[in-house]
Design a protein around this motif. Sequence first.
Motif, PDB file in Angstrom:
ATOM      1  N   LEU A  37      43.948  36.908  43.790  1.00  0.00           N
ATOM      2  CA  LEU A  37      42.644  37.535  43.560  1.00  0.00           C
ATOM      3  C   LEU A  37      42.392  38.662  44.558  1.00  0.00           C
ATOM      4  O   LEU A  37      41.862  39.717  44.202  1.00  0.00           O
ATOM      5  N   ARG A  38      42.813  38.451  45.810  1.00  0.00           N
ATOM      6  CA  ARG A  38      42.631  39.480  46.835  1.00  0.00           C
ATOM      7  C   ARG A  38      43.472  40.731  46.566  1.00  0.00           C
ATOM      8  O   ARG A  38      43.150  41.815  47.026  1.00  0.00           O
ATOM      9  N   SER A  39      44.537  40.569  45.804  1.00  0.00           N
ATOM     10  CA  SER A  39      45.438  41.696  45.560  1.00  0.00           C
ATOM     11  C   SER A  39      44.909  42.671  44.507  1.00  0.00           C
ATOM     12  O   SER A  39      45.443  43.755  44.351  1.00  0.00           O
ATOM     13  N   ASP A  40      43.845  42.296  43.776  1.00  0.00           N
ATOM     14  CA  ASP A  40      43.332  43.165  42.716  1.00  0.00           C
ATOM     15  C   ASP A  40      41.814  43.019  42.620  1.00  0.00           C
ATOM     16  O   ASP A  40      41.299  42.015  42.124  1.00  0.00           O
ATOM     17  N   GLY A  41      41.091  44.038  43.095  1.00  0.00           N
ATOM     18  CA  GLY A  41      39.625  44.006  43.099  1.00  0.00           C
ATOM     19  C   GLY A  41      39.014  43.913  41.713  1.00  0.00           C
ATOM     20  O   GLY A  41      37.940  43.333  41.537  1.00  0.00           O
ATOM     21  N   ASP A  42      39.684  44.488  40.697  1.00  0.00           N
ATOM     22  CA  ASP A  42      39.144  44.438  39.341  1.00  0.00           C
ATOM     23  C   ASP A  42      39.100  43.008  38.808  1.00  0.00           C
ATOM     24  O   ASP A  42      38.266  42.664  37.968  1.00  0.00           O
ATOM     25  N   LEU A  43      39.998  42.176  39.301  1.00  0.00           N
ATOM     26  CA  LEU A  43      40.023  40.781  38.844  1.00  0.00           C
ATOM     27  C   LEU A  43      38.753  40.044  39.240  1.00  0.00           C
ATOM     28  O   LEU A  43      38.277  39.170  38.513  1.00  0.00           O
ATOM     29  N   VAL A  44      38.185  40.400  40.390  1.00  0.00           N
ATOM     30  CA  VAL A  44      36.954  39.751  40.842  1.00  0.00           C
ATOM     31  C   VAL A  44      35.833  40.031  39.862  1.00  0.00           C
ATOM     32  O   VAL A  44      35.073  39.137  39.478  1.00  0.00           O
ATOM     33  N   LEU A  45      35.732  41.285  39.408  1.00  0.00           N
ATOM     34  CA  LEU A  45      34.690  41.643  38.442  1.00  0.00           C
ATOM     35  C   LEU A  45      34.907  40.926  37.115  1.00  0.00           C
ATOM     36  O   LEU A  45      33.956  40.444  36.497  1.00  0.00           O
ATOM     37  N   GLN A  46      36.145  40.826  36.671  1.00  0.00           N
ATOM     38  CA  GLN A  46      36.440  40.124  35.421  1.00  0.00           C
ATOM     39  C   GLN A  46      36.125  38.644  35.556  1.00  0.00           C
ATOM     40  O   GLN A  46      35.635  38.018  34.621  1.00  0.00           O
ATOM     41  N   LEU A  47      36.410  38.087  36.730  1.00  0.00           N
ATOM     42  CA  LEU A  47      36.129  36.682  36.973  1.00  0.00           C
ATOM     43  C   LEU A  47      34.619  36.425  36.921  1.00  0.00           C
ATOM     44  O   LEU A  47      34.163  35.446  36.320  1.00  0.00           O
ATOM     45  N   LEU A  48      33.833  37.311  37.525  1.00  0.00           N
ATOM     46  CA  LEU A  48      32.382  37.162  37.490  1.00  0.00           C
ATOM     47  C   LEU A  48      31.853  37.262  36.066  1.00  0.00           C
ATOM     48  O   LEU A  48      30.970  36.495  35.662  1.00  0.00           O
ATOM     49  N   ASP A  49      32.393  38.190  35.290  1.00  0.00           N
ATOM     50  CA  ASP A  49      31.979  38.340  33.895  1.00  0.00           C
ATOM     51  C   ASP A  49      32.275  37.066  33.100  1.00  0.00           C
ATOM     52  O   ASP A  49      31.441  36.584  32.324  1.00  0.00           O
ATOM     53  N   THR A  50      33.458  36.508  33.303  1.00  0.00           N
ATOM     54  CA  THR A  50      33.837  35.275  32.611  1.00  0.00           C
ATOM     55  C   THR A  50      32.939  34.123  33.042  1.00  0.00           C
ATOM     56  O   THR A  50      32.512  33.311  32.213  1.00  0.00           O
ATOM     57  N   LEU A  51      32.618  34.048  34.331  1.00  0.00           N
ATOM     58  CA  LEU A  51      31.764  32.986  34.844  1.00  0.00           C
ATOM     59  C   LEU A  51      30.364  33.070  34.243  1.00  0.00           C
ATOM     60  O   LEU A  51      29.791  32.051  33.837  1.00  0.00           O
TER      61      LEU A  51
END
Length: 196
Positions: free
Chosen positions: A120-134
Motif C-alpha cells: 500500500l505504501r508503494s502506491d499512493g493511488d491505492l490508498v484512494l481506491q481503498l477508501l472508495d471501496t471502504l
Amino acid sequence: TIDRQSHRDARRAPHSLILGLPEPFSRSLRSNARHVALKSGEILFNKGDEGDGCYWVDRGILKVTVMSPEGEERILALLGPGAIVGELAMLDGQPRSATIQALRASDLSFISRTGFQSLLRSDGDLVLQLLDTLVRRLRRSDEEAAAASFLPVRVRVARALHQMMELFGEGDERNGKVMVTHDLRQTDIAGLAGVS
C-alpha cells in the motif's frame, strides 16, 4: 440460467476491500500468501484474537459468528470460495470482531498485514481506491441492515435458506431442483436470518 459461482462472486465483491482493488495489487498479495488448511469444524480464529492479516478462501465454506452475553450464537455470514475473511485487520490491526469456523474442509491463503501495508505504501493511488471501496462497503452494509430489519421473519428465513442453497446446494439435472446435503440445524438458519 445464471452461473452460480459468478453470481456469488458478484454479490460478494462490493463487500470486500481487497477485491475492490486493482488486479495486479491483489495478485501480488496472493503471490506471497501462506497456505492454511482447515478440517471441517476447525476454528480459524476466535473473536478477540490478534488481527495480523486476512485469509482468501480458495476452497471450502466458513461460518462467521458472534455470541451474545447469554451465549446465543448469531451467524453473520457464510463464506465460500473467493471470499476474504478478516480483512479489516489489514487496516487497523485490532483484535478479531467475530469467530470463524470451517463448515467443510477448507483451503485458505493467509495475507499478512505487514505485507499488505508494504504494498500500500508503494502506491499512493491505492490508498484512494481503498477508501472508495471502504465507503461503498459501509453504505451497502447500512442499506442491507436497514432493509433486513424491516423484512418479515418469513422473508428473512427465506433469504437465509437461499444463501445456504447457494453455498451448499447441489443441482439435480433430472428435475431442476437443488439439494442441500449439508447438515443444517434450526439454530444455524435462525442465526443467519437474525431471528430467535
